[in-house]
Motif scaffolding. Structure first.
Motif, mmCIF file in Angstrom:
data_model
loop_
_atom_site.group_PDB
_atom_site.id
_atom_site.type_symbol
_atom_site.label_atom_id
_atom_site.label_comp_id
_atom_site.label_asym_id
_atom_site.label_seq_id
_atom_site.Cartn_x
_atom_site.Cartn_y
_atom_site.Cartn_z
ATOM 1 N N LEU A 185 3.271 -5.856 6.873
ATOM 2 C CA LEU A 185 1.847 -5.772 7.204
ATOM 3 C C LEU A 185 1.209 -4.463 6.750
ATOM 4 C CD1 LEU A 185 1.806 -7.482 10.697
ATOM 5 C CD2 LEU A 185 0.827 -8.354 8.577
ATOM 6 N N GLU A 186 2.004 -3.457 6.458
ATOM 7 C CA GLU A 186 1.465 -2.192 5.958
ATOM 8 C C GLU A 186 1.468 -2.124 4.434
ATOM 9 O OE1 GLU A 186 -0.105 0.028 7.713
ATOM 10 O OE2 GLU A 186 0.306 -1.066 9.563
ATOM 11 N N HIS A 187 1.950 -3.182 3.769
ATOM 12 C CA HIS A 187 2.033 -3.153 2.314
ATOM 13 C C HIS A 187 0.644 -2.943 1.709
ATOM 14 C CE1 HIS A 187 2.831 -4.253 -1.818
ATOM 15 N NE2 HIS A 187 4.101 -4.104 -1.548
ATOM 16 N N PRO A 188 0.501 -1.983 0.785
ATOM 17 C CA PRO A 188 -0.819 -1.646 0.241
ATOM 18 C C PRO A 188 -1.538 -2.823 -0.434
ATOM 19 C CG PRO A 188 0.903 -0.237 -0.716
ATOM 20 C CD PRO A 188 1.566 -1.142 0.270
ATOM 21 N N GLN A 189 -0.793 -3.747 -1.036
ATOM 22 C CA GLN A 189 -1.452 -4.868 -1.712
ATOM 23 C C GLN A 189 -2.164 -5.792 -0.728
ATOM 24 O OE1 GLN A 189 -2.157 -6.012 -4.866
ATOM 25 N NE2 GLN A 189 -1.682 -3.894 -5.344
ATOM 26 N N LEU A 190 -1.580 -5.972 0.459
ATOM 27 C CA LEU A 190 -2.256 -6.807 1.456
ATOM 28 C C LEU A 190 -3.585 -6.188 1.855
ATOM 29 C CD1 LEU A 190 0.709 -7.872 3.756
ATOM 30 C CD2 LEU A 190 -0.563 -9.291 2.143
ATOM 31 N N TRP A 191 -3.605 -4.856 2.008
ATOM 32 C CA TRP A 191 -4.839 -4.167 2.402
ATOM 33 C C TRP A 191 -5.820 -4.130 1.235
ATOM 34 C CZ3 TRP A 191 -5.935 -3.245 7.330
ATOM 35 C CH2 TRP A 191 -4.883 -3.336 8.234
ATOM 36 N N GLU A 192 -5.321 -3.910 0.034
ATOM 37 C CA GLU A 192 -6.184 -3.883 -1.157
ATOM 38 C C GLU A 192 -6.864 -5.235 -1.367
ATOM 39 O OE1 GLU A 192 -8.148 -2.293 -4.321
ATOM 40 O OE2 GLU A 192 -6.832 -1.181 -2.973
ATOM 41 N N ARG A 193 -6.139 -6.311 -1.072
ATOM 42 C CA ARG A 193 -6.688 -7.660 -1.245
ATOM 43 C C ARG A 193 -7.372 -8.171 0.025
ATOM 44 N NH1 ARG A 193 -2.580 -11.441 -3.996
ATOM 45 N NH2 ARG A 193 -4.494 -12.488 -4.545
ATOM 46 N N ASN A 194 -7.489 -7.297 1.024
ATOM 47 C CA ASN A 194 -8.214 -7.625 2.254
ATOM 48 C C ASN A 194 -7.602 -8.823 2.981
ATOM 49 O OD1 ASN A 194 -10.223 -6.955 4.085
ATOM 50 N ND2 ASN A 194 -11.686 -8.358 3.178
ATOM 51 N N ARG A 195 -6.256 -8.847 3.093
ATOM 52 C CA ARG A 195 -5.543 -9.975 3.694
ATOM 53 C C ARG A 195 -5.116 -9.723 5.142
ATOM 54 N NH1 ARG A 195 -6.387 -14.372 2.265
ATOM 55 N NH2 ARG A 195 -4.397 -15.037 3.030
#
Length: 115
Positions: free
Chosen positions: A44-54
């Motif tokens: 849940l802290e993976h940067p791609q999830l946050w970058e893609r607003n997931r």
């Protein structure tokens, strides 16, 4: 896909005896996309999830937590990410909706059958 199983066995044979760091190093050197995930929190802290607003912050009985959006979201639909309810918070409403008599629901509540 024709030789999928043979390729899978070859990959497993090569990587089986190596540590994760070495495997990641080899994949990076070969320019093969990869990542290492250790647990749910790391995921849940993976940067791609946050970058893609997931990921969304939602309230829970334990405080604010990160929650992953549904895998598929129809275009134009905003997913509902309401707070996580307390255990038993909606028991009475659900039982009423299922057609149980109010007297039974009240008795179950008094007897701690439901929360």
């Amino acid at each position: 896909m024709k030789h999928h199983e043979a390729l899978r066995e070859l990959i497993l044979t090569v990587f089986r005896e190596q540590r994760a760091a070495e495997i990641i190093h080899r994949l990076d050197r070969a320019q093969i996309a990869n990542t290492e995930l250790r647990d749910v929190d790391a995921f849940l802290e993976h940067p791609q999830l946050w970058e893609r607003n997931r990921v969304r912050k939602v309230n829970s009985p334990a405080g604010e937590i990160n929650a992953l959006l549904p895998r598929v979201i129809p275009r134009g639909i905003q997913p509902v990410m309401n707070p996580i309810p307390e255990v038993g918070e909606h028991s009475e409403a659900i039982l009423r909706e299922l057609g149980f008599p109010s007297a039974s629901i009240q008795r179950w509540s008094i007897e701690s059958v439901i929360g």
